[in-house]
Design a protein around this motif. Structure first.
Motif, PDB file in Angstrom:
ATOM      1  N   LEU A   1      52.524  46.220 -14.081  1.00 34.81           N
ATOM      2  CA  LEU A   1      51.371  47.115 -14.060  1.00 34.81           C
ATOM      3  C   LEU A   1      51.793  48.532 -14.436  1.00 34.81           C
ATOM      4  CD1 LEU A   1      48.376  47.576 -13.403  1.00 34.81           C
ATOM      5  CD2 LEU A   1      49.063  47.969 -11.031  1.00 34.81           C
ATOM      6  N   GLU A   2      52.923  48.961 -13.889  1.00 33.64           N
ATOM      7  CA  GLU A   2      53.419  50.293 -14.219  1.00 33.64           C
ATOM      8  C   GLU A   2      53.763  50.386 -15.704  1.00 33.64           C
ATOM      9  OE1 GLU A   2      57.029  53.373 -13.029  1.00 33.64           O
ATOM     10  OE2 GLU A   2      56.772  51.529 -11.910  1.00 33.64           O
ATOM     11  N   LYS A   3      54.384  49.349 -16.230  1.00 31.61           N
ATOM     12  CA  LYS A   3      54.722  49.341 -17.660  1.00 31.61           C
ATOM     13  C   LYS A   3      53.454  49.400 -18.499  1.00 31.61           C
ATOM     14  CE  LYS A   3      56.999  46.656 -21.244  1.00 31.61           C
ATOM     15  NZ  LYS A   3      57.570  45.383 -21.599  1.00 31.61           N
ATOM     16  N   ALA A   4      52.462  48.606 -18.142  1.00 29.36           N
ATOM     17  CA  ALA A   4      51.196  48.609 -18.879  1.00 29.36           C
ATOM     18  C   ALA A   4      50.529  49.977 -18.802  1.00 29.36           C
ATOM     19  CB  ALA A   4      50.263  47.525 -18.333  1.00 29.36           C
ATOM     20  N   ASN A   5      50.583  50.602 -17.628  1.00 33.06           N
ATOM     21  CA  ASN A   5      49.985  51.934 -17.482  1.00 33.06           C
ATOM     22  C   ASN A   5      50.739  52.965 -18.315  1.00 33.06           C
ATOM     23  OD1 ASN A   5      47.905  51.135 -15.831  1.00 33.06           O
ATOM     24  ND2 ASN A   5      49.025  51.544 -13.935  1.00 33.06           N
ATOM     25  N   ARG A   6      52.063  52.860 -18.346  1.00 28.62           N
ATOM     26  CA  ARG A   6      52.838  53.785 -19.177  1.00 28.62           C
ATOM     27  C   ARG A   6      52.477  53.608 -20.651  1.00 28.62           C
ATOM     28  NH1 ARG A   6      58.863  53.486 -16.548  1.00 28.62           N
ATOM     29  NH2 ARG A   6      58.363  54.618 -14.650  1.00 28.62           N
ATOM     30  N   GLU A   7      52.372  52.345 -21.068  1.00 31.03           N
ATOM     31  CA  GLU A   7      51.996  52.090 -22.452  1.00 31.03           C
ATOM     32  C   GLU A   7      50.603  52.630 -22.738  1.00 31.03           C
ATOM     33  OE1 GLU A   7      52.464  47.873 -22.875  1.00 31.03           O
ATOM     34  OE2 GLU A   7      54.658  47.989 -22.949  1.00 31.03           O
ATOM     35  N   ARG A   8      49.697  52.444 -21.800  1.00 32.88           N
ATOM     36  CA  ARG A   8      48.331  52.959 -21.966  1.00 32.88           C
ATOM     37  C   ARG A   8      48.340  54.477 -22.038  1.00 32.88           C
ATOM     38  NH1 ARG A   8      43.691  53.608 -17.917  1.00 32.88           N
ATOM     39  NH2 ARG A   8      41.918  53.885 -19.303  1.00 32.88           N
ATOM     40  N   LEU A   9      49.116  55.103 -21.164  1.00 34.53           N
ATOM     41  CA  LEU A   9      49.216  56.567 -21.206  1.00 34.53           C
ATOM     42  C   LEU A   9      49.805  57.040 -22.535  1.00 34.53           C
ATOM     43  CD1 LEU A   9      50.395  57.532 -17.613  1.00 34.53           C
ATOM     44  CD2 LEU A   9      48.261  58.168 -18.715  1.00 34.53           C
ATOM     45  N   ALA A  10      50.829  56.338 -23.011  1.00 30.90           N
ATOM     46  CA  ALA A  10      51.433  56.716 -24.295  1.00 30.90           C
ATOM     47  C   ALA A  10      50.413  56.557 -25.423  1.00 30.90           C
ATOM     48  CB  ALA A  10      52.674  55.876 -24.559  1.00 30.90           C
ATOM     49  N   ASP A  11      49.651  55.460 -25.395  1.00 29.24           N
ATOM     50  CA  ASP A  11      48.617  55.260 -26.413  1.00 29.24           C
ATOM     51  C   ASP A  11      47.553  56.354 -26.330  1.00 29.24           C
ATOM     52  OD1 ASP A  11      49.859  52.986 -27.352  1.00 29.24           O
ATOM     53  OD2 ASP A  11      48.542  51.593 -26.259  1.00 29.24           O
ATOM     54  N   LEU A  12      47.126  56.655 -25.118  1.00 27.68           N
ATOM     55  CA  LEU A  12      46.119  57.704 -24.952  1.00 27.68           C
ATOM     56  C   LEU A  12      46.658  59.058 -25.392  1.00 27.68           C
ATOM     57  CD1 LEU A  12      44.531  56.633 -21.547  1.00 27.68           C
ATOM     58  CD2 LEU A  12      43.497  56.465 -23.817  1.00 27.68           C
ATOM     59  N   GLU A  13      47.921  59.297 -25.130  1.00 24.80           N
ATOM     60  CA  GLU A  13      48.527  60.560 -25.557  1.00 24.80           C
ATOM     61  C   GLU A  13      48.578  60.625 -27.074  1.00 24.80           C
ATOM     62  OE1 GLU A  13      52.467  63.289 -24.660  1.00 24.80           O
ATOM     63  OE2 GLU A  13      52.406  61.224 -23.970  1.00 24.80           O
ATOM     64  N   ARG A  14      48.955  59.512 -27.706  1.00 27.84           N
ATOM     65  CA  ARG A  14      48.981  59.477 -29.183  1.00 27.84           C
ATOM     66  C   ARG A  14      47.587  59.716 -29.742  1.00 27.84           C
ATOM     67  NH1 ARG A  14      53.214  55.698 -28.511  1.00 27.84           N
ATOM     68  NH2 ARG A  14      51.819  53.961 -28.100  1.00 27.84           N
ATOM     69  N   ILE A  15      46.595  59.061 -29.115  1.00 28.09           N
ATOM     70  CA  ILE A  15      45.215  59.220 -29.580  1.00 28.09           C
ATOM     71  C   ILE A  15      44.763  60.656 -29.404  1.00 28.09           C
ATOM     72  CG2 ILE A  15      42.820  58.579 -29.085  1.00 28.09           C
ATOM     73  CD1 ILE A  15      43.900  55.753 -28.420  1.00 28.09           C
ATOM     74  N   SER A  16      45.071  61.247 -28.240  1.00 28.90           N
ATOM     75  CA  SER A  16      44.637  62.636 -28.003  1.00 28.90           C
ATOM     76  C   SER A  16      45.328  63.593 -28.956  1.00 28.90           C
ATOM     77  CB  SER A  16      44.875  63.036 -26.549  1.00 28.90           C
ATOM     78  OG  SER A  16      46.253  63.097 -26.269  1.00 28.90           O
ATOM     79  N   VAL A  17      46.601  63.368 -29.257  1.00 36.43           N
ATOM     80  CA  VAL A  17      47.308  64.224 -30.210  1.00 36.43           C
ATOM     81  C   VAL A  17      46.691  64.063 -31.599  1.00 36.43           C
ATOM     82  CG1 VAL A  17      49.514  64.577 -31.395  1.00 36.43           C
ATOM     83  CG2 VAL A  17      49.452  64.335 -28.913  1.00 36.43           C
ATOM     84  N   ALA A  18      46.366  62.816 -31.954  1.00 39.42           N
ATOM     85  CA  ALA A  18      45.746  62.572 -33.257  1.00 39.42           C
ATOM     86  C   ALA A  18      44.390  63.261 -33.341  1.00 39.42           C
ATOM     87  CB  ALA A  18      45.611  61.076 -33.497  1.00 39.42           C
ATOM     88  N   ARG A  19      43.626  63.204 -32.259  1.00 39.28           N
ATOM     89  CA  ARG A  19      42.316  63.878 -32.258  1.00 39.28           C
ATOM     90  C   ARG A  19      42.476  65.384 -32.358  1.00 39.28           C
ATOM     91  NH1 ARG A  19      39.204  60.398 -27.641  1.00 39.28           N
ATOM     92  NH2 ARG A  19      38.889  58.538 -28.905  1.00 39.28           N
ATOM     93  N   LEU A  20      43.468  65.900 -31.654  1.00 40.07           N
ATOM     94  CA  LEU A  20      43.718  67.337 -31.754  1.00 40.07           C
ATOM     95  C   LEU A  20      44.112  67.713 -33.177  1.00 40.07           C
ATOM     96  CD1 LEU A  20      45.636  68.067 -28.424  1.00 40.07           C
ATOM     97  CD2 LEU A  20      43.344  68.828 -29.036  1.00 40.07           C
ATOM     98  N   HIS A  21      44.883  66.861 -33.831  1.00 39.17           N
ATOM     99  CA  HIS A  21      45.253  67.106 -35.227  1.00 39.17           C
ATOM    100  C   HIS A  21      44.015  67.097 -36.108  1.00 39.17           C
ATOM    101  CE1 HIS A  21      49.566  67.187 -34.808  1.00 39.17           C
ATOM    102  NE2 HIS A  21      49.550  66.050 -34.122  1.00 39.17           N
ATOM    103  N   GLN A  22      43.115  66.146 -35.835  1.00 36.11           N
ATOM    104  CA  GLN A  22      41.894  66.065 -36.640  1.00 36.11           C
ATOM    105  C   GLN A  22      41.041  67.306 -36.453  1.00 36.11           C
ATOM    106  OE1 GLN A  22      39.991  62.500 -35.354  1.00 36.11           O
ATOM    107  NE2 GLN A  22      41.145  61.183 -36.758  1.00 36.11           N
ATOM    108  N   LEU A  23      41.031  67.835 -35.237  1.00 41.60           N
ATOM    109  CA  LEU A  23      40.240  69.028 -34.972  1.00 41.60           C
ATOM    110  C   LEU A  23      40.928  70.285 -35.485  1.00 41.60           C
ATOM    111  CD1 LEU A  23      39.035  68.237 -31.350  1.00 41.60           C
ATOM    112  CD2 LEU A  23      37.679  68.144 -33.451  1.00 41.60           C
TER     113      LEU A  23
END
Length: 159
Positions: A90-112
């Motif tokens: 569960l912790e590994k899955a949450n870390r992966e989810r956080l990493a994915d969300l961080e990548r997505i948020s960085v990508a969105r910030l780049h788009q903006l």
């Protein structure tokens, strides 16, 4: 069996005494006394046979009880290990989810246009942002952390 042996002994003694007191019935009393003696000897043999088997049986019962205790302890350890494994996955899955969300948020910030592309080191953390962009980024990461903790709590509770 002890009481059975004692009863046959008393019966034999009473029959012998009755035969001595009553000579006319002495033959029949002696025959009944010999039957009582034979039954007493059989009862003593059975008592010895049981005594010989009680000790090994009680030893086997003790070993079985010890084995049950060991099995219960092993089952509890296995259950705890499975729980820890579940938490780790569960912790590994949450870390992966956080990493994915961080990548997505960085990508969105780049788009903006609020963030410049990060260095090629593979770091997920963007370069320093303008104060408003940094505040948004920190809020997003904090929110994601709270969501991950809440999700972990819910999964631990089985909800």
């Amino acid at each position: 069996m002890t009481s059975v042996v004692e009863r046959f002994t008393r019966r034999r003694d009473h029959l012998l005494a009755a035969g001595e007191e009553n000579p006319g019935e002495a033959g029949q009393a002696a025959e009944l006394a010999s039957t009582a003696e034979r039954l007493r000897k059989n009862a003593e043999g059975t008592q010895q046979w049981l005594a010989d088997r009680i000790e090994p049986a009680s030893e086997q019962a003790r070993k079985a009880a010890d084995l049950v205790v060991r099995i219960d302890a092993a089952a509890k350890k296995l259950e705890q290990a499975m729980h820890r494994l579940e938490l780790a996955s569960l912790e590994k899955a949450n870390r992966e989810r956080l990493a994915d969300l961080e990548r997505i948020s960085v990508a969105r910030l780049h788009q903006l246009g609020r963030a410049k592309p990060g260095p090629r080191t593979g770091s997920l953390v963007p370069p320093p942002l303008a104060q408003s962009g940094l505040d948004t980024y920190v809020r997003d990461v904090t929110r994601l952390a709270y969501e991950a903790e809440a999700l972990a709590d819910l999964q631990l509770k089985g909800i």
